[in-house]
Structure formats: C-alpha cells, structure tokens
Design a protein around this motif. Sequence first.
Motif, PDB file in Angstrom:
ATOM      1  N   PRO A 302       0.785  -1.235   0.000  1.00 24.01           N
ATOM      2  CA  PRO A 302       0.000   0.000   0.000  1.00 24.01           C
ATOM      3  C   PRO A 302       0.818   1.286   0.000  1.00 24.01           C
ATOM      4  CG  PRO A 302       0.027  -0.953   2.197  1.00 24.01           C
ATOM      5  CD  PRO A 302       0.712  -1.941   1.297  1.00 24.01           C
ATOM      6  N   GLU A 303       2.054   1.234   0.486  1.00 19.77           N
ATOM      7  CA  GLU A 303       2.839   2.451   0.635  1.00 19.77           C
ATOM      8  C   GLU A 303       3.569   2.809  -0.659  1.00 19.77           C
ATOM      9  OE1 GLU A 303       2.617   4.400   3.196  1.00 19.77           O
ATOM     10  OE2 GLU A 303       1.211   2.955   4.075  1.00 19.77           O
ATOM     11  N   PRO A 304       3.554   4.082  -1.052  1.00 14.82           N
ATOM     12  CA  PRO A 304       4.264   4.500  -2.264  1.00 14.82           C
ATOM     13  C   PRO A 304       5.733   4.084  -2.268  1.00 14.82           C
ATOM     14  CG  PRO A 304       2.854   6.264  -1.489  1.00 14.82           C
ATOM     15  CD  PRO A 304       2.821   5.203  -0.432  1.00 14.82           C
ATOM     16  N   ALA A 305       6.393   4.162  -1.123  1.00 17.20           N
ATOM     17  CA  ALA A 305       7.812   3.812  -1.061  1.00 17.20           C
ATOM     18  C   ALA A 305       8.033   2.335  -1.378  1.00 17.20           C
ATOM     19  CB  ALA A 305       8.372   4.145   0.318  1.00 17.20           C
ATOM     20  N   ASP A 306       7.117   1.470  -0.951  1.00 17.81           N
ATOM     21  CA  ASP A 306       7.253   0.038  -1.240  1.00 17.81           C
ATOM     22  C   ASP A 306       7.089  -0.247  -2.726  1.00 17.81           C
ATOM     23  OD1 ASP A 306       7.590  -0.431   1.477  1.00 17.81           O
ATOM     24  OD2 ASP A 306       5.454  -0.782   1.816  1.00 17.81           O
ATOM     25  N   LEU A 307       6.145   0.428  -3.356  1.00 11.26           N
ATOM     26  CA  LEU A 307       5.939   0.257  -4.798  1.00 11.26           C
ATOM     27  C   LEU A 307       7.133   0.800  -5.584  1.00 11.26           C
ATOM     28  CD1 LEU A 307       2.213   1.374  -4.812  1.00 11.26           C
ATOM     29  CD2 LEU A 307       3.026  -0.939  -5.308  1.00 11.26           C
ATOM     30  N   ALA A 308       7.640   1.956  -5.166  1.00  8.76           N
ATOM     31  CA  ALA A 308       8.811   2.533  -5.830  1.00  8.76           C
ATOM     32  C   ALA A 308      10.019   1.620  -5.692  1.00  8.76           C
ATOM     33  CB  ALA A 308       9.111   3.910  -5.249  1.00  8.76           C
ATOM     34  N   ALA A 309      10.145   0.941  -4.551  1.00  9.40           N
ATOM     35  CA  ALA A 309      11.274   0.023  -4.340  1.00  9.40           C
ATOM     36  C   ALA A 309      11.215  -1.135  -5.324  1.00  9.40           C
ATOM     37  CB  ALA A 309      11.263  -0.494  -2.902  1.00  9.40           C
ATOM     38  N   VAL A 310      10.007  -1.613  -5.659  1.00 11.43           N
ATOM     39  CA  VAL A 310       9.882  -2.676  -6.663  1.00 11.43           C
ATOM     40  C   VAL A 310      10.347  -2.164  -8.019  1.00 11.43           C
ATOM     41  CG1 VAL A 310       8.280  -4.189  -7.892  1.00 11.43           C
ATOM     42  CG2 VAL A 310       8.009  -3.812  -5.429  1.00 11.43           C
ATOM     43  N   LEU A 311       9.939  -0.971  -8.386  1.00 16.21           N
ATOM     44  CA  LEU A 311      10.359  -0.407  -9.673  1.00 16.21           C
ATOM     45  C   LEU A 311      11.862  -0.206  -9.722  1.00 16.21           C
ATOM     46  CD1 LEU A 311       7.575   2.253 -10.398  1.00 16.21           C
ATOM     47  CD2 LEU A 311       7.766  -0.087 -11.258  1.00 16.21           C
ATOM     48  N   ASP A 312      12.475   0.052  -8.578  1.00 16.80           N
ATOM     49  CA  ASP A 312      13.923   0.249  -8.538  1.00 16.80           C
ATOM     50  C   ASP A 312      14.693  -1.029  -8.861  1.00 16.80           C
ATOM     51  OD1 ASP A 312      13.758   2.923  -7.975  1.00 16.80           O
ATOM     52  OD2 ASP A 312      13.946   2.691  -5.803  1.00 16.80           O
ATOM     53  N   THR A 313      14.022  -2.182  -8.818  1.00 16.80           N
ATOM     54  CA  THR A 313      14.686  -3.438  -9.170  1.00 16.80           C
ATOM     55  C   THR A 313      14.739  -3.647 -10.676  1.00 16.80           C
ATOM     56  OG1 THR A 313      12.648  -4.774  -9.091  1.00 16.80           O
ATOM     57  CG2 THR A 313      13.852  -4.451  -7.018  1.00 16.80           C
ATOM     58  N   VAL A 314      14.002  -2.836 -11.430  1.00 20.42           N
ATOM     59  CA  VAL A 314      13.993  -2.930 -12.895  1.00 20.42           C
ATOM     60  C   VAL A 314      15.039  -1.976 -13.436  1.00 20.42           C
ATOM     61  CG1 VAL A 314      12.575  -2.674 -14.969  1.00 20.42           C
ATOM     62  CG2 VAL A 314      11.538  -3.479 -12.844  1.00 20.42           C
ATOM     63  N   PRO A 315      15.955  -2.447 -14.303  1.00 20.99           N
ATOM     64  CA  PRO A 315      17.052  -1.588 -14.763  1.00 20.99           C
ATOM     65  C   PRO A 315      16.603  -0.256 -15.340  1.00 20.99           C
ATOM     66  CG  PRO A 315      17.446  -3.868 -15.397  1.00 20.99           C
ATOM     67  CD  PRO A 315      16.065  -3.830 -14.809  1.00 20.99           C
ATOM     68  N   ASP A 316      15.534  -0.248 -16.151  1.00 27.06           N
ATOM     69  CA  ASP A 316      15.096   0.994 -16.790  1.00 27.06           C
ATOM     70  C   ASP A 316      13.579   0.994 -16.905  1.00 27.06           C
ATOM     71  OD1 ASP A 316      14.846   3.336 -18.196  1.00 27.06           O
ATOM     72  OD2 ASP A 316      15.586   2.523 -20.097  1.00 27.06           O
ATOM     73  N   PRO A 317      12.853   1.241 -15.800  1.00 25.74           N
ATOM     74  CA  PRO A 317      11.390   1.178 -15.856  1.00 25.74           C
ATOM     75  C   PRO A 317      10.773   2.184 -16.811  1.00 25.74           C
ATOM     76  CG  PRO A 317      12.132   2.091 -13.778  1.00 25.74           C
ATOM     77  CD  PRO A 317      13.335   1.552 -14.462  1.00 25.74           C
ATOM     78  N   ALA A 318      11.413   3.342 -16.993  1.00 23.36           N
ATOM     79  CA  ALA A 318      10.875   4.329 -17.924  1.00 23.36           C
ATOM     80  C   ALA A 318      10.993   3.853 -19.368  1.00 23.36           C
ATOM     81  CB  ALA A 318      11.592   5.665 -17.752  1.00 23.36           C
ATOM     82  N   GLY A 319      12.085   3.161 -19.682  1.00 27.21           N
ATOM     83  CA  GLY A 319      12.278   2.664 -21.038  1.00 27.21           C
ATOM     84  C   GLY A 319      11.638   1.320 -21.282  1.00 27.21           C
ATOM     85  N   ALA A 320      11.325   0.591 -20.216  1.00 26.36           N
ATOM     86  CA  ALA A 320      10.730  -0.737 -20.332  1.00 26.36           C
ATOM     87  C   ALA A 320       9.533  -0.842 -19.390  1.00 26.36           C
ATOM     88  CB  ALA A 320      11.764  -1.808 -20.020  1.00 26.36           C
TER      89      ALA A 320
END
Length: 363
Positions: A302-320
Amino acid sequence: MGAHAEDRFDVVVCGACGEPLDARDRFCEGCGEPRSPKRPVPASLVVHEPRDPPRRCVDCGATGIDDGFCETCGLRQPGGRERVEIELAAPLTGPVRGPARAAGVSDVGLRRDRNEDAVAMASLPGTVCAVVCDGVASAPGSERAAITAAETGARVLTRRVAVGSDPPTALRAAVRCAADAVRGLAADASRGAAGDASPACTFVAAVATADSVTVAWVGDSRAYWLRSTDDRLLTRDDTWAVRMVARGALTPQEAWADPRAHLLTAWLGADADVVEPHVATFTPTAPGVLLVCSDGLWGHLPEPADLAAVLDTVPDPAGAPLAAARALVRAALDAGGHDNVTVALVPYPRHPEPDEPTRETPR
C-alpha cells in the motif's frame, strides 16, 4: 503487445464529445449538441483482450511452457483472461511531448478462479490515458462490468481528449458513460435468466499530458506517483474505513482493524447512488512513473515507497514499462496474490526513442 483494438479517428467527429458524425446528422447522437464537425488528432486505443499464448516465456525467455506457466521462472503466460499484457506506443503522427510509452498487466492471482479486473489504455500525441476497473466479487457478472467500464471509459476518454477537451472534463464524461454502460448490463440481465443480477465494479482513470497528470476514480482502485522526489498516493479510497477516519469517528488504526474496513462506499453499478467521481490534478516537478492499479496490488504493497522500491529493481522502468509492470504484478503474487492484480504504468515524461539524445536526471 496483446490483442488490441484501435481507434484511428480518421472520420469526422463531434467537436464537443468526439463521437463519430454522420454526414446527415444535425445534432450529435452522443451528447445532443448541434453539429460541430471536427477531425481529431490520431489516437490508438488498446483494450483488455486475450491473445494466443507465447512460445517463449515473456519474462525470462525460456521455451518450456507447461499449462500456461513457464517451467523455468514460474510466471503465468498471457493468453487468456487469466493473464493479459498490453504495451502502448505513441501514435505515428503529430508532435510528441510528454508521455508516449506505457504498459499494462492483469493477472488472475493465486486464489481466484477468474480474472474480474480489466485494463484499457490509449495514446495520443503527447498524451497517455489509462483505465483500470475491478469487478466487485460479491456482485454476479462483475467480470463483464469491469471489462465494459474499462473499454467504455477509455474510448470516451480518448475521443474527448482527441477533440481538445481538458482532462478533468474528459474524465468526468468517461466515468459517466462507463457508469451508464454498467447499469445497462443489469437491465440486460433482468430481461434474461440472470434475474436481479447487478454487476458492479470500481473505476480509476488517468490522463498524463506534457504538463500534468489528472486522475478520476470511484471505489478503491488507486493511482500513485512513483520514483520521484515526491512519491505519493494520488487517490483516496471510497471505503468505510476512509469515511470513518475522515469523519473523526475512528483513528486509522481502529478503522482499518474493523471487519468493515474495505466495504465500498461508491462504485459503478445499477444499485449504486448517483456517481460523482473524484477528480484531482497533479503537476510533476521531476521525472517519475504514474501507476494505476487495482487493490490486488496495493493490498499487499500500500505504501508508495514500497511500490517505488519494486520499480527500482527494474534496470530501466521508464524505457521498459512492460517489464516494470510485470515486476509489480510478480511482487503482489510473491506476497500471496490473494486477489486479481492489475497495473498500468505510464513513464513521465516520455522516454526518448533510440535515435533521440538522452540526459540523466537524478531521482
């Protein structure tokens, strides 16, 4: 990626609402306004439809697929309503500023028999629209409600934006039309074998332009702003717990501990009150990612920081964005996957194409 339908908007439409006009129409059949023909900008609409199963795992690339699952990494493969993936590219014409690439993933989860979520997305020059709907499990026919609301909402939203409506106006029209379409399902059911069936669903939609992000919602599906200096939840749930806290009747701890905490106080359906969507506009001050999702994701994270941490595991979430959307769904499944999980991701601003110059921006 994924089966899709496209609106190329190559016909003359109503300048007020974007509905197609016949040459003999004096008034628009969609909104009733006097004929005001307009040729809108090109747009592509991708709706929630299944496609043929892939021969290789869409995540790890392994060739071993058994009963819809990858034998190597265990990921459920897209192919039916159980797992749907869509990827959105920018329209082929027109100046492109702001967001242009986006992706969505919907998964049945680990404990449900069918997927009652739906997602639809659309792209126009410099703009991306995303809609996520979650069928109410206790209401018969809610899978159909979610699909109908998502497709209707996205189509109306896209047409409105294509003829120049501002995002808040377009979003309100999309919610109104989606609500009417879901009510129509109940009317159809009453004439058939389903009797008093009243399909229902939640609704959340977002419009990301070069200058702002605008969201509208009814129910407890959410929108977040992530991977920026200001990670935040952009929506506020229509639930019993949120209402009790807002009234000062209970503390957040007391409200969320109550068995009634997740009961919806607003939804789309024939048995719903007059639908009044919440609409909010957010102006990003730094690059980030817009997330639109069902409670199958935020119920675990539920927390924005937890969701952002998942995206941080993806090398380039903006490009992929599709890889990033898969990562979020996998995180929900790894956490238990007790519900259907649906996400739509819109990187902001638009990720440069391969032949464009790039510049680094700090998070």
